[in-house]
Design an enzyme around this catalytic site. Structure first.
Site, PDB file in Angstrom:
ATOM      1  N   ARG A 241       0.476  -1.208   0.135  1.00  0.00           N
ATOM      2  CA  ARG A 241       0.367  -0.107  -0.113  1.00  0.00           C
ATOM      3  C   ARG A 241       0.742   1.222  -0.318  1.00  0.00           C
ATOM      4  O   ARG A 241       0.867   2.072   0.701  1.00  0.00           O
ATOM      5  CB  ARG A 241      -0.780   0.486   1.177  1.00  0.00           C
ATOM      6  CG  ARG A 241      -1.128  -1.326   1.228  1.00  0.00           C
ATOM      7  CD  ARG A 241      -2.909  -1.094   1.770  1.00  0.00           C
ATOM      8  NE  ARG A 241      -3.006  -0.825   3.576  1.00  0.00           N
ATOM      9  CZ  ARG A 241      -3.476  -0.996   4.350  1.00  0.00           C
ATOM     10  NH1 ARG A 241      -3.921  -0.460   4.357  1.00  0.00           N
ATOM     11  NH2 ARG A 241      -2.423  -0.579   5.894  1.00  0.00           N
ATOM     12  N   ALA A 243       3.433   3.661   1.091  1.00  0.00           N
ATOM     13  CA  ALA A 243       3.560   4.411   1.550  1.00  0.00           C
ATOM     14  C   ALA A 243       3.032   4.324   3.329  1.00  0.00           C
ATOM     15  O   ALA A 243       3.956   4.221   4.220  1.00  0.00           O
ATOM     16  CB  ALA A 243       4.035   6.026   2.051  1.00  0.00           C
ATOM     17  N   ASP A 273       8.684  -3.744  -7.098  1.00  0.00           N
ATOM     18  CA  ASP A 273       9.372  -4.365  -7.364  1.00  0.00           C
ATOM     19  C   ASP A 273      10.402  -4.686  -6.556  1.00  0.00           C
ATOM     20  O   ASP A 273      10.420  -6.318  -6.278  1.00  0.00           O
ATOM     21  CB  ASP A 273       9.688  -4.423  -9.379  1.00  0.00           C
ATOM     22  CG  ASP A 273       9.242  -3.650  -9.684  1.00  0.00           C
ATOM     23  OD1 ASP A 273       7.890  -3.951  -9.730  1.00  0.00           O
ATOM     24  OD2 ASP A 273       9.722  -2.453 -11.129  1.00  0.00           O
TER      25      ASP A 273
END
Length: 330
Positions: A241, A243, A273
């Site tokens: 999600r 930060a 990633d």
């Protein structure tokens, strides 16, 4: 199903194949000097996964198609320098790699411009020459792919990949799926939803970006998402999600792991990633899901402080691997 595998002799490392597309990455501002390197969601994950696992304990291979041009040769060389194998890379003499350009705003949020419609990777599973690559999936302990891996393929190649994953999973291969949904890569949302469902029913570990699944499937909240993934038979889901904290659903229950605060975000490219790479690396090394999420947050927090998808090797954070069990081998 636990992600770790039973031990065998030391000469037998875990084998992980990542399926997808590596592109020519360019960044800068139009009319100025441009920096050029290579990137792509699964390639970024492959690089960070290779960096986080001891050589000889985990073998990381990249599976794709490229051309025979100078850029294709250079990108393959860069993979080998990172310790990534290219034994299952098709060379298409009449094709070139895709290309993308990164622009970032003052807050580090990125915008991508793509040239990839005729990229070699789109045809990696086309024709009889693809049979060897598809059969090779069953030789791996883990196969990692993303929604982008599915999206770039031509319809027949996508179908052949799903069939090969069915076979590989029956022989013991485990599937890791990162949902990365990019609407412009799909002819329509329903085609994407069906392709995702086909793979999700084969998935052992799902690494999910909330915004992408909310857009594609219309989930109202995390509870609806977790319920859908449980119905698909996926026992471990890490919900990314940005930060905010990461939510994990696994056989031991539901976990929430806070993200790390970053004072100055330079470029959010490859944040997800890198999280996925660190999460999987930790799990392969015997860490539990909570430890894996902390690894993911730690690496992503470092990555967003540098421009481009791949940070310098010297900038890789200390992940505290000494606290993990020994690397679990196949």
């Amino acid at each position: 199903m636990d992600l770790t595998l039973n031990h065998c002799p030391d000469a037998c490392p875990l084998k992980v194949a990542l399926v997808g597309e590596c592109m020519i990455e360019m960044r800068g501002e139009p009319g100025t000097a441009i920096a050029q390197t290579f990137g792509g969601d699964t390639l970024n994950t492959a690089v960070y996964l290779a960096r986080l696992n001891p050589r000889g304990a985990v073998a990381v291979d990249y599976m794709t198609a490229v051309g025979s041009d100078a850029f294709s040769v250079a990108m393959r060389r860069s993979w080998l320098e990172e310790g990534i194998g290219d034994a299952h890379v098709r060379v298409l003499e009449d094709a070139l790699p895709g290309l993308y350009f990164i622009q970032t705003d003052l807050h580090g949020e990125r915008r991508f411009l793509y040239w990839r419609g005729e990229a070699a990777a789109r045809r990696m599973f086309e024709g009889p020459e693809a049979e060897a690559m598809l059969d090779a999936l069953a030789d791996y302990d883990y196969v990692y792919l993303s929604g982008i891996s599915l999206a770039i393929l031509l319809p027949q190649g996508r179908q052949r990949l799903v069939q090969a994953l069915h076979h590989a999973r029956r022989t013991g291969t485990r599937v890791v799926f990162d949902n990365n949904y990019r609407p412009h890569l799909w002819s329509n949302p329903e085609t994407a939803r069906q392709a995702y469902r086909d793979v999700l029913h084969l998935t052992d570990l799902a690494l999910v970006t909330w915004e992408d699944d909310a857009l594609l499937f219309g989930y109202r909240d995390a509870e609806a998402l977790f319920s859908a993934y449980a119905e698909a038979g996926i026992r471990e889901v890490a919900l990314k999600r940005g930060a905010a904290s990461c939510l994990i659903q696994c056989p031991t229950g539901r976990l929430e792991v806070p993200a790390q605060t970053v004072a100055h975000v330079v470029d959010t490219t490859a944040a997800g990633d890198s999280f996925s790479a660190a999460y999987l690396a930790c799990r392969l090394r015997g860490g539990d899901p909570e430890q894996a999420a902390r690894w993911g947050h730690r690496l992503a927090a470092q990555v967003v402080q540098y421009r481009g998808a791949l940070i310098p090797k010297a900038a890789m954070p200390n992940m505290g691997a000494s606290s993990l069990p020994s690397v679990v081998q196949a």
